[in-house]
Design a protein around this motif. Structure first.
Motif, short mmCIF file in Angstrom:
data_model
loop_
_atom_site.label_atom_id
_atom_site.label_comp_id
_atom_site.label_asym_id
_atom_site.label_seq_id
_atom_site.Cartn_x
_atom_site.Cartn_y
_atom_site.Cartn_z
N VAL A 20 134.55 35.04 16.21
CA VAL A 20 133.43 34.30 15.64
C VAL A 20 133.93 33.15 14.78
CG1 VAL A 20 131.87 36.28 15.64
CG2 VAL A 20 133.27 35.85 13.65
N ARG A 31 127.76 37.50 8.09
CA ARG A 31 127.00 36.66 9.00
C ARG A 31 127.88 35.53 9.53
NH1 ARG A 31 122.51 32.58 7.63
NH2 ARG A 31 121.55 32.32 9.65
N ASP A 32 127.91 35.39 10.85
CA ASP A 32 128.75 34.38 11.45
C ASP A 32 127.95 33.13 11.81
OD1 ASP A 32 127.67 34.91 14.21
OD2 ASP A 32 128.65 36.83 13.84
N LEU A 33 128.65 32.03 11.98
CA LEU A 33 128.01 30.79 12.38
C LEU A 33 127.71 30.80 13.88
CD1 LEU A 33 130.28 28.30 10.42
CD2 LEU A 33 128.02 29.11 9.78
N ARG A 34 128.68 31.29 14.64
CA ARG A 34 128.52 31.35 16.10
C ARG A 34 129.54 32.30 16.71
NH1 ARG A 34 128.37 26.17 20.15
NH2 ARG A 34 127.88 27.36 22.01
N LYS A 35 129.12 33.04 17.72
CA LYS A 35 130.04 33.88 18.48
C LYS A 35 130.70 33.02 19.54
CE LYS A 35 127.06 37.87 17.86
NZ LYS A 35 125.86 37.23 17.32
N VAL A 36 132.03 33.01 19.55
CA VAL A 36 132.74 32.15 20.49
C VAL A 36 133.64 32.92 21.44
CG1 VAL A 36 132.68 30.13 19.01
CG2 VAL A 36 134.58 31.71 18.82
N ASN A 49 134.62 31.41 25.00
CA ASN A 49 133.74 30.26 25.23
C ASN A 49 134.54 29.03 24.80
OD1 ASN A 49 131.76 28.36 25.37
ND2 ASN A 49 130.27 29.49 24.15
N ALA A 52 132.98 25.90 22.98
CA ALA A 52 132.59 26.19 21.60
C ALA A 52 133.82 26.29 20.70
CB ALA A 52 131.79 27.48 21.55
#
Length: 103
Positions: A20, A31-36, A49, A52
């Motif tokens: 993440v 809390r993460d910004l985005r799962k990559v 990904n 990303a």
């Protein structure tokens, strides 16, 4: 500052990790910004990904040691343009410093 790091999921003795993009001040399960990406050390499977990941790396995100090794094994760093990334600049600076100490 944003880091790319592992977020632990799964049950006891069967850890699975999400890769993440997360703020440095957050906890491991925060809390993460985005799962990559995704990493399963038991089955040795990795899903990344790449667009990303490149997006965050080009904007200055720093991978942790383990995530760096995963990305290096997947050859993600070959897709980066070295003159635009802060990661490449940081690595180059570390090499310059280590070379300057060699006598």
């Amino acid at each position: 500052m944003v880091k790319l790091r592992l977020k632990r999921c799964g049950r006891k003795q069967r850890a699975v990790y999400r890769i993440v993009a997360i703020d440095v001040r957050s906890r491991r399960e925060g809390r993460d910004l985005r799962k990559v990406g995704f990493y399963d050390p038991i089955k040795n499977q990795t899903y990344l990904n790449v667009p990303a990941i490149l997006y965050f790396l080009e904007r200055g995100a720093q991978p942790t040691g383990t995530v760096y090794d995963i990305l290096k094994k997947a050859e993600v760093f070959k897709e980066l343009r070295p003159n635009e990334t802060t990661l490449s600049k940081k690595i180059q600076q570390e090499r310059d410093v280590s070379d300057s100490y060699i006598v």
